[in-house]
Design a protein around this motif. Structure first.
Motif, mmCIF file in Angstrom:
data_model
loop_
_atom_site.group_PDB
_atom_site.id
_atom_site.type_symbol
_atom_site.label_atom_id
_atom_site.label_comp_id
_atom_site.label_asym_id
_atom_site.label_seq_id
_atom_site.Cartn_x
_atom_site.Cartn_y
_atom_site.Cartn_z
ATOM 1 N N SER A 33 -3.411 -7.818 -44.209
ATOM 2 C CA SER A 33 -2.300 -6.870 -44.161
ATOM 3 C C SER A 33 -2.659 -5.757 -43.198
ATOM 4 O O SER A 33 -3.819 -5.586 -42.844
ATOM 5 N N ASP A 83 -0.795 -0.909 -49.520
ATOM 6 C CA ASP A 83 -0.813 -2.150 -50.296
ATOM 7 C C ASP A 83 -2.237 -2.549 -50.646
ATOM 8 O O ASP A 83 -2.533 -2.946 -51.770
ATOM 9 N N GLU A 138 -0.398 -11.618 -44.077
ATOM 10 C CA GLU A 138 0.762 -10.716 -44.149
ATOM 11 C C GLU A 138 1.854 -11.261 -45.070
ATOM 12 O O GLU A 138 2.995 -11.472 -44.649
ATOM 13 N N ARG A 182 7.865 -6.405 -51.792
ATOM 14 C CA ARG A 182 6.410 -6.345 -51.596
ATOM 15 C C ARG A 182 5.717 -6.323 -52.947
ATOM 16 O O ARG A 182 4.775 -7.067 -53.194
#
Lengths: 278, 315
Positions: free
Chosen positions: B216, B221, B184, B194
């Motif tokens: 994640s 993402d 993460e 991010r």
């Protein structure tokens, strides 16, 4: 939920578990007093029997109880040895007499008495308190029992709150320590080899972040408490309201009966010269 | 498609960078709180690619990650790095940790040195590298992770949360691991943060040729930054394959409560409705382009946003 992983609390539904924590604090004090009242062979037999009865009532497995006794095994062995070699009995012949070592029968009995007393005290306090009472309930009880001290301006509520918070965060901080150690190990830190100095130095990468996060947590907690209008103990109501039940009085009464019996045995023992008084 | 078949997805002749063979792991063994965190897990991580590991909280992701560099030892099964069991020489496990770099969750809470520079150098120092080499590695890693030069002499405790995170990531990158594992890495950061972190990680992968594994729970993402995707659910591997293979199974993903990216879902719906679009669209830009092609419009002019992307690292 947090309590479960903490200390030695052993969840259960026995009478001892369901007792009011305040009554349990009182009960364990009475029980310690009782163990000091024992004066002769028969009173120690009675004390030992009551300890066994307590284990049976609490329904906590014997091996768990033995664990806390084992923790004090060194002190027990030490006091027992002291008693065996140092107790003198002017009225009897020594059992063993070799150079400077003299052992009397009375010494053996005294060693045995001391062992029973220590074991009974451990069983009494651990069964009434540590095994059957969650730490949070225990702090609640202490806060209320010590409440009269507030009249002397002792900040009882503050101390209790500090204790509750400390207990609450022990598992969190242990968890955190674990994580930080893993993270530093992942960067090649070595905690297990090298000289003592090297190992102490290797802990710096763990201790610094640990303190940093403890302070951060304290800060956040303080803010959170203020946001919820915490202003100390005054006028604060409780989530868990402690209430005495019949069982609490029953157990306390049984303990008083135990003390009465012990005193009677002592008096009888003194009158009739029963074996090996202390 | 047979899920087991996809798990073993390395092309013939290629040795996977990391291979997990029948791994089982339980917590609190022998107590009432026993919990099975990994249940007969087998998996290949392909060399030189960015693999995303996705799953719900408690699906076993973090447990799995800690097995890869030997922080914990599997109960049964083996972890193979370049075809060799990492536990073959238990005393040499420290060396494995330099080859498989792990960035744990919320790594910013592990900084401890007086300066950022010294903190990033902690790993290389433990590797007993020369001072010269350490210096190169620190500036290299700082550049990858997006730590600005002028921050290097500050105290890590004076930085913002996002900056601290990047310092911590640099601290692992500085060991130049063959496999970079990040648990993460972008949790709790804003979209810009991010993006900056993931771009830096991709850059690291591209320029060093190392293998990267990112944990994640953000499908968006994963879709944007990963070549391969592994999905975990209830201590097992649910599916694994290239990004296209995995996202093609949108219904199954949704059945376990994992959402595929909105834009992908929308284009899949359009395809089902008869629109001639290519499958495997994960970003807004790709969708824009595909739609303009489908409608016969002129290609979308290069976006201002795209130009800015190269510079986001300095954010």
């Amino acid at each position: 939920m947090v309590n479960i992983s903490l200390g030695q609390y052993y969840p259960g539904q026995s009478v001892l578990h369901r007792m009011d924590p305040r009554a349990k604090v009182l009960a364990s004090i009475i029980y310690i007093v009782a163990s000091f009242l024992c004066k002769n062979f028969f009173s120690f037999v009675l004390l030992f029997a009551s300890a066994i009865l307590l284990i049976l009532v609490s329904r906590i497995p014997l091996r768990i109880v033995m664990r806390s006794i084992r923790a004090l095994i060194f002190i027990m062995a030490f006091t027992a040895v002291l008693n065996i070699f140092w107790v003198t009995d002017t009225t009897a012949e020594p059992l063993i007499h070799w150079h400077f070592i003299t052992v009397y029968t009375k010494g053996l009995y005294h060693a045995l008495f001391i062992l029973v007393r220590i074991v009974a005290m451990i069983i009494g306090t651990s069964l009434f308190l540590t095994y059957t009472t969650s730490p949070i309930a225990l702090t609640d009880a202490l806060e209320q029992l010590l409440h009269p001290l507030a009249l002397l301006h002792v900040p009882v509520h503050t101390f209790a709150m500090m204790m509750t918070i400390a207990l609450r965060f022990i598992p969190t901080i242990m968890d955190e320590t674990d994580k930080i150690m893993s993270a530093q190990k992942a960067r090649g830190a070595d905690f297990t080899s090298g000289s003592l100095v090297q190992r102490a130095k290797a802990l710096i990468p763990v201790i610094v972040p640990l303190f940093a996060s403890a302070f951060r947590r304290a800060d956040e907690l303080a803010t959170a408490m203020e946001c919820r209008c915490y202003h100390g103990g005054e006028g604060r109501t409780r989530l868990r309201i402690l209430k005495y039940h019949a069982r609490d009085f029953l157990v306390l009464f049984a303990l008083l009966v135990l003390i009465a019996l012990l005193v009677t045995i002592n008096i009888l023992g003194a009158r009739f010269g029963w074996l090996y008084t202390m | 498609m047979d899920p087991a078949q996809i798990v073993n997805r390395v092309p013939e002749g290629e040795v996977p960078k990391l291979r997990l063979e029948h791994i089982t792991y339980r917590y609190s063994i022998g107590t009432p709180f026993e919990k099975r965190a990994l249940d007969d897990v087998s998996l290949d991580i392909r060399r030189g690619r960015v693999t995303g590991l996705i799953g719900h909280t408690g699906s076993g992701k973090s447990t799995l990650v800690q097995l890869l560099n030997g922080l914990s030892k599997p109960e049964t099964g083996r972890v193979l790095l370049d075809g060799e069991d990492i536990w073959r020489e238990p005393k040499e496990i420290g060396k494995i940790r330099f080859r498989v770099g792990l960035v744990m969750q919320y790594p910013e809470y592990q900084l401890f040195e007086e300066t950022v520079r010294a903190d990033i150098a902690f790993g290389p120092k433990n590797m007993k590298l020369s001072d010269e080499e350490i210096k190169t590695r620190v500036s290299e890693a700082a550049a990858f992770a997006g730590v600005a030069e002028e921050l290097l002499d500050k105290s890590p405790f004076d930085l913002s949360g996002g900056q601290k995170r990047r310092v911590a990531i640099a601290g692992v990158m500085a060991m130049r691991p063959e496999v970079l594992v990040l648990d993460e890495p972008a949790a709790g950061l804003d979209p810009q943060g991010r993006h900056a972190i993931f771009t830096g990680i991709r850059e690291y992968n591209r320029l060093t040729g190392s293998t990267v594994l990112i944990v994640s729970h953000s499908m968006e993402d994963m879709a944007q930054y990963c070549d391969d995707v592994v999905v975990m659910s209830h201590a097992k591997i649910l599916m694994a394959g290239t990004r296209d293979q995995v996202f093609a199974r949108a219904e199954e993903l949704e059945a376990v409560g994992l959402d595929i990216p909105l834009i992908t879902r929308m284009t899949l719906l359009l395809i089902r409705g008869g629109m001639p679009l290519p499958s495997g669209i994960y970003t807004l830009e790709a969708a824009e382009e595909a739609l303009s092609v489908a409608f016969g419009l002129p290609p979308v002019p290069p976006d201002k946003e795209d130009e800015g992307k190269g510079g986001t690292r300095s954010w």
